[in-house]
Design an enzyme around this catalytic site. Sequence first.
Site, PDB file in Angstrom:
ATOM      1  N   LYS A   1      -3.653 -18.371 -14.714  1.00 30.94           N
ATOM      2  CA  LYS A   1      -4.056 -17.191 -13.955  1.00 30.94           C
ATOM      3  C   LYS A   1      -4.280 -17.615 -12.503  1.00 30.94           C
ATOM      4  O   LYS A   1      -4.198 -18.783 -12.150  1.00 30.94           O
ATOM      5  CB  LYS A   1      -5.386 -16.603 -14.503  1.00 30.94           C
ATOM      6  CG  LYS A   1      -5.331 -16.099 -15.913  1.00 30.94           C
ATOM      7  CD  LYS A   1      -4.700 -14.728 -15.995  1.00 30.94           C
ATOM      8  CE  LYS A   1      -4.680 -14.210 -17.402  1.00 30.94           C
ATOM      9  NZ  LYS A   1      -3.721 -14.895 -18.264  1.00 30.94           N
TER      10      LYS A   1
ATOM     11  N   SER B   1       0.874 -11.354 -18.505  1.00 33.13           N
ATOM     12  CA  SER B   1      -0.280 -11.143 -17.633  1.00 33.13           C
ATOM     13  C   SER B   1      -0.043 -11.622 -16.213  1.00 33.13           C
ATOM     14  O   SER B   1      -0.846 -11.328 -15.339  1.00 33.13           O
ATOM     15  CB  SER B   1      -1.495 -11.873 -18.193  1.00 33.13           C
ATOM     16  OG  SER B   1      -1.206 -13.246 -18.301  1.00 33.13           O
TER      17      SER B   1
END
Lengths: 219, 227
Positions: free
Chosen positions: B142, B98
């Site tokens: 993230k 990701s």
Amino acid sequence: MSTVLTSLRRYRRTLWHIALPSLWVTASAIFINDNIMEITSVTGDSMAPTLSPDQDTTGRSDYIAWNKWNANTSVKRGDVVFFGLPSRPEDTGVKRVIAVEGDTVLLDPRRRPKNGNANGGPDVPESKSWDAWMGRAKVPEGHVWVEGDNWRKSKDSNWYGPISRSLILGKAMAVVLPTEKFGSKPWEKFNTRTRVVRTQVDTRTDLELLDALGPNGTV
Amino acid sequence: MLRSCLRRPYTIQHAITPPTRIGLRVRNASTNKPPSTEPTPRKLLRYTLKPWAAPPLLARYPLAHQTVQFLIYGLAGCLAFHIFFEYFYVLEGAYGISMLPTIASSGDCLLISKYYRRGRQLGVGDVVSYKHPIKAGEYAVKRILGMPGDFVVAETPGKGVGRMIQVPEGHCWVVGDNLTWSRDSRMFGPLPLALVTGKVLAKCSPLWPTRLEHELKPAVIEEGDVD
């Protein structure tokens, strides 16, 4: 350099007997505080009269020992938990877990968020989001619904919604102060009026599920 | 007791044969009787006023003494490392696609600074590690797209109507760099800042450390992206 060594040698006994034990004590205290047990005071009256009942009159709040070992893995309905607040990351809150993931909470209309006293007051922005639940709040995966015992003055999941289970830092073990209540667990006999539709957890094993398959191949 | 465990057993002889007092034991010196092993009151009280002068507890068993010493130093090392990893810096391995191309799918070690835990001095564009809000016990990495009060697009740009949301107080909006293959705030909503554990400063992939850039850049659309 030699002066440093001589002074070190002169104060070696002090170093060995005072500085080192205090380092040991600090390190162990930090480790125990983070992972095993922490003692904090409960301020605010969202959990009155279970915890800190005399805070408004005498200013004395209760001190609780929190069990921090694997606190967020085995959270059950009815536990009093200590968690980081979703709206203020540096602060913590103390509330009771009413529902776990998968349950549906039938919202108590007395706990509708509003500004002012319990007898009615102007709406706040959180009132709209409470109304949007339409009386039934389904707790999503990995979250819990927390409520304070004092329905008149509690900013809990009715205000900020279900909280993530990862936010939970500790579960209540026992009261430490005041000394009259040492060792007691005043939260155990509380019956909440908020009704919860519990989730149906299927605990059958795979073989039992296979046996239970009907003629259409469905369980 | 800890100190006497850690001291080296210099005075073994001193422990086994107590010091003789002039005039008292001359009579029995020829009998060569071994001293009694039961602790007499005189032996126990001898070192109460000067506990540092006492011989180490396990002076008679040097192997046990060395083992206990090793264990105590090991425990001290574990406590020191725990405090360093919890409050200062830690190296963690990261797995997943990701955050491509910033962080490789496997084999990268991330240097995480714990100074920035719980949202302290974080800003838009910082790569942070946080406790996963859905899967309790897991951590994820993230990039922050919005801090409290900011308006962010709550969906993937180009797909959907472009609905915007204001990040509530005490929360942040995180997205992965690899937008197509990332489960982030677009799926689980704003992330409470209390779940943020630290900021990723650099990565070692696997031998060469590289600093991570904490700023937003325009998206790069790879050729051959399947819609």
